[in-house]
Structures are given as C-alpha cells and as structure tokens.
Motif scaffolding. Structure first.
Motif, PDB file in Angstrom:
ATOM      1  N   GLY A 159     -88.483 -67.712  43.303  1.00  0.00           N
ATOM      2  CA  GLY A 159     -88.960 -68.960  42.915  1.00  0.00           C
ATOM      3  C   GLY A 159     -90.445 -69.331  43.137  1.00  0.00           C
ATOM      4  N   SER A 160     -90.719 -68.932  44.421  1.00  0.00           N
ATOM      5  CA  SER A 160     -92.082 -69.037  44.686  1.00  0.00           C
ATOM      6  C   SER A 160     -93.101 -68.281  43.932  1.00  0.00           C
ATOM      7  N   TYR A 202     -90.906 -79.702  47.431  1.00  0.00           N
ATOM      8  CA  TYR A 202     -90.875 -78.331  47.870  1.00  0.00           C
ATOM      9  C   TYR A 202     -91.051 -77.369  46.439  1.00  0.00           C
ATOM     10  N   GLY A 228     -91.728 -73.859  47.091  1.00  0.00           N
ATOM     11  CA  GLY A 228     -91.863 -72.533  47.506  1.00  0.00           C
ATOM     12  C   GLY A 228     -93.273 -72.268  48.273  1.00  0.00           C
ATOM     13  N   ASP A 249     -90.423 -81.482  39.629  1.00  0.00           N
ATOM     14  CA  ASP A 249     -88.979 -80.962  39.914  1.00  0.00           C
ATOM     15  C   ASP A 249     -88.506 -82.477  39.472  1.00  0.00           C
ATOM     16  N   VAL A 281     -86.058 -74.160  39.609  1.00  0.00           N
ATOM     17  CA  VAL A 281     -85.845 -73.086  40.391  1.00  0.00           C
ATOM     18  C   VAL A 281     -84.425 -73.824  41.187  1.00  0.00           C
ATOM     19  N   LEU A 282     -84.466 -75.031  41.676  1.00  0.00           N
ATOM     20  CA  LEU A 282     -83.012 -75.517  42.215  1.00  0.00           C
ATOM     21  C   LEU A 282     -82.272 -76.158  41.035  1.00  0.00           C
TER      22      LEU A 282
HETATM   23  C1  LIG Z   1     -87.331 -76.303  43.817  1.00  0.00           C
HETATM   24  C2  LIG Z   1     -87.673 -75.118  44.280  1.00  0.00           C
HETATM   25  N1  LIG Z   1     -88.771 -74.577  43.762  1.00  0.00           N
HETATM   26  C3  LIG Z   1     -89.219 -73.333  44.368  1.00  0.00           C
HETATM   27  C4  LIG Z   1     -88.374 -72.667  45.469  1.00  0.00           C
HETATM   28  C5  LIG Z   1     -88.688 -71.259  45.813  1.00  0.00           C
HETATM   29  O1  LIG Z   1     -87.970 -70.304  45.574  1.00  0.00           O
HETATM   30  P1  LIG Z   1     -87.611 -69.197  46.368  1.00  0.00           P
HETATM   31  O2  LIG Z   1     -87.096 -69.626  47.707  1.00  0.00           O
HETATM   32  O3  LIG Z   1     -86.877 -68.051  45.550  1.00  0.00           O
HETATM   33  O4  LIG Z   1     -88.949 -68.444  46.821  1.00  0.00           O
HETATM   34  C6  LIG Z   1     -87.311 -73.309  45.930  1.00  0.00           C
HETATM   35  C7  LIG Z   1     -86.530 -72.844  46.930  1.00  0.00           C
HETATM   36  O5  LIG Z   1     -85.631 -73.318  47.650  1.00  0.00           O
HETATM   37  C8  LIG Z   1     -86.794 -74.595  45.128  1.00  0.00           C
HETATM   38  O6  LIG Z   1     -85.796 -75.220  45.718  1.00  0.00           O
END
Ligand SMILES: Cc1ncc(COP(=O)(O)O)c(C=O)c1O
Length: 416
Positions: free
Chosen positions: A98-99, A125, A127, A193, A228-229
């Motif tokens: 996700g990052s 958050y 990433g 988000d 992502v979440l």
């Molecule tokens: C909303 C959101 N974006 C991005 C990420 C980052 O994803 P990753 O842990 O797969 O890098 C997360 C991870 O928890 C998240 O909750």
C-alpha cells in the motif's frame, strides 16, 4: 532485529505472541494456544487464514513458477475484475504494498498537474512514503493552529518535505476549503481515506467528502482516495459507498489475498502518465509487481467476496457494533463505537469525536488499550493494542462476536 521485530505494528510489550499457524478465524501460537483473530493481518485477510480455495490456487500457481520477467495472464484477470467492480477505476497497475501504491499515486498526480505539493489529513496513515507520512501522529505540543495544522515530518525525513505538504483538519470543511484555495496553484493532490483508522475511524460528517470532491475539482487538484484498508468496506469499495468519485485510488491488503500487494488505479486520463508509449512517463518498475502467486490469491479472494458475502460480513459488523454499544450502555461506561462495514473501533470517552485532535487523552497510545489487549489475549482474542479495534473475516459468526463482547466486559471490569 532492533527492538526485536521487523514491523513496528506487531510490537507488543514485553514481547509479542509468536504465531505458528492460522485456520479460518483462529490463530494457534507457538505454544499451542488458540485465539480468535480480530486483526486479520491488519484487515487484509477478509476470508480468514488459509482459506482452502486460496491455498489451493497458490499451491497450484507456485508449482508452475512464482515470478518471471514477463507478465502473466492472471494479472489481466485481476485487473479486469477490479476495473469492472469499481466504476472510477478505468486503468490499474500493481505493486507490492500500500505504501508503494500511495507513492505512485502522488508521483502520478505531480506528473499530471506539473505541481509539487500534496494535501493530507492530520493523523491519517497512508504508509511509509515521506510525504504521505507527514503529521500522521503529531504530539499536542507540535499541533499548531486548529484550522491550519502544522506539517510535521517523521525522523529520517528531511524537514524540507514538510513545506510540500499541506495538513488539513478532518471534518472541518471551511478550514479545508481555505487551505485548498490558498494553495490551489501548487497542490498536485489531496490524499484522503474516507474513514481513516489513524483518526479513530471517525466518520466524515454529512457533505464533508462531497465538498472536498467539489473543491479539488474546482482547482484541478487530483483527488487520491486511499482505499488500501477501506476497500473492504463494500463490494464497490469505500468511495462508492460514500458517493464520491476520486481521480485516483490506491488499493492493497484484501486484493492480495494474504500476500504482499498494492495497486494504483483511476481514470484513464491521469493513469496515462504511466503509459510508456506516451509522453509523460512516471517510471514504474518493481521486481515482484503482479507476481502470479499474489495475483491468484487476490483473484480467489475477490471472487469469493461477492455482493452477498459483503452483505453478510457487513451485517455481522453491524451486529458487533450494536453488541459493543449495548455492553457500554449496560455497564454505564462512557464510550463511542466508530467503524463501518466489517470494522469496529471503540473509544472510551463521551467527548465529541470530530477530528484527530479530539482523540487526545484517549488516543491510540493510551495504556488502557494496551492493558485491554493483554487481557483479551489471555481470554483468547487478538485485537489491537492501540484502541479497541477489530475487523471481521468471513469464517466468523455471531458466536465469536458474542464471546468477544463477553470477554471485553470481563476485561474492562478487571481493569477498573
Ligand atoms: C490507509 C492505508 N494506506 C496505506 C497503508 C500502507 O500499506 P502497506 O502496509 O501495505 O504498505 C496502510 C497500511 O496499513 C493503510 O492502512
């Protein structure tokens, strides 16, 4: 390993429980203790652990080779599934987390607009990318103005990054409008988000998200929805559930079926910056992008997550939130239950919950939540140590939720 781990989100004082195996909604630890898992690798295992169809697909695919310097037909199938399920996703590209997806979306927005700055919400958050991490959990001494929050970088990130990030206060429409307008010529993107875990899953107020959509469209700012979440919120994803159409979106977690994954997606117009045959090329390599093992696990998972499966899981989520509310009411405990779909996050406070700052004093760092997490581990449940946060998986039924609420009641009374 510094600190004894390789992922801060699994650290638990004095030491974490080590997992041996998982099956359905349960994890067995290395000492043979079994617990119900309400974290599901931080929301990513929507079908629970070792789902037979996912396991079979992964084994079959692994036997045929796991990674190639070539695309595979499976990535086309997952791309087609996601583009047909989410109306605003016309094109998509896969990555490994996700990052990475958020980083790619920000780069795409910059290349598309020719602007540099991004806006994001205080406390949210997204990433590990430098710009996305700004002000993801600032301490009160560093907050700055309520209507113009300070931009705080993480250790290891150059302070110059803060100059390129405009930090917005969640649920404060007028303040957001002013900050977006004041930076309209420099802002490439707004990353948001729809129900940020870092902001306690405090729901967006009526009209808040549509107004952000309006303002960003007015100024040509790319709206990036970080799903992502929250893609697990509904069959068509979180933005559809909230009635807004972003320009770009990022995915991860559930679309990889338990394997490392990310994706950046959105309108053909903005996604064209990744087209190597076109003029504007945002470089996108990645040794393991769309590796077929991740992809078949994701395909199997998303195929299982039909409308009916989402409906059932979200009804269970509603049941869990109701049961928690009843527990707090019956025990006369000031608390509020946030979350939606298959997720819940309870805050032990009666104060108004509006934005990141309203979590002060009962935030994710409060020792009460750490204590509860330990008690619940003792009683056979895995929840977050940073708030009464949990998410459901399809193997669960009302029985696991009833048992959890009963255990939480016991844990709370013992900690009083
Ligand atoms: C909303 C959101 N974006 C991005 C990420 C980052 O994803 P990753 O842990 O797969 O890098 C997360 C991870 O928890 C998240 O909750």
């Amino acid at each position: 390993m510094p600190g004894g781990n390789t992922r801060h989100s699994v650290a638990l004082a004095p030491y974490p429980v080590y997992a041996r195996s998982g099956s359905g909604c349960r994890i067995t630890d290395v000492e043979g203790e079994e617990r119900v898992d309400f974290l599901n690798n931080y929301t990513s295992l929507i079908l629970g652990h070792a789902h037979p169809q996912v396991t079979e697909a992964v084994q079959r695919r692994a036997a045929l080779g796991t990674a190639f310097t070539m695309p595979t037909p499976e990535e086309v199938e997952l791309a087609e599934l996601l583009t047909s399920r989410v109306a605003y996703v016309e094109q998509i590209r896969f990555c490994n987390s996700g990052s990475e997806a958020v980083m790619l979306a920000i780069k795409a927005a910059r290349a598309f607009t020719g602007r540099t700055k991004i806006a994001k919400f205080e406390g949210a958050y997204h990433g590990l990318y430098d710009y996305a991490e700004v002000s993801e959990g600032p301490t009160p001494d560093a907050w700055g103005e309520a209507d113009a929050p300070a931009s705080i970088t993480e250790p290891g990130t150059p302070e110059s990054v803060a100059r390129d990030v405009i930090v917005l206060p969640w649920n404060r429409s007028e303040a957001c409008r002013k900050l977006l307008e004041g930076n309209k010529d420099d802002l490439a993107a707004l990353v948001m988000d729809p129900m940020p875990l870092g902001i306690g899953m405090i729901a967006p107020g009526p009209g808040f998200l549509p107004r952000l959509r309006e303002e960003t469209a007015r100024y040509g700012i790319v709206l990036i929805a970080d799903e992502v979440l929250n893609f697990r919120l509904a069959y068509h994803g979180a933005c559809h559930a909230h009635g807004i159409t972003p320009d770009l979106a990022t995915f991860g977690k559930i679309i990889g079926g338990g394997f490392p994954v990310g994706a950046v997606a959105g309108s053909r117009r903005v996604m064209s910056v990744f087209d190597h045959t076109g003029a504007l090329k945002v470089h996108h390599g990645g040794t393991f992008n769309a590796n077929p093992v991740t992809i078949v696990a994701g395909l199997e998972t998303m195929r299982n997550m039909t409308r009916e499966a989402f409906d059932r899981l979200n009804r269970l989520g509603e049941y869990a939130r109701d049961r928690l509310r009843r527990l707090f009411r019956d025990t006369g405990r000031p608390a509020q239950v946030c979350g939606a779909g298959s997720m819940f996050l309870a805050h032990l406070t009666a104060e108004d919950l509006i934005d990141f700052r309203s979590l002060r004093g009962f935030s994710r760092t409060s020792p009460v939540y750490g204590g509860l997490c330990h008690k619940l581990l003792e009683y056979g449940f895995i929840l977050s140590p940073r708030g009464i946060f949990g998410c459901l998986s399809t193997p669960m039924s009302e029985a696991e939720l009833d048992a959890l609420v009963e255990a939480l009641g016991r844990a709370l009374s013992e900690l009083d």
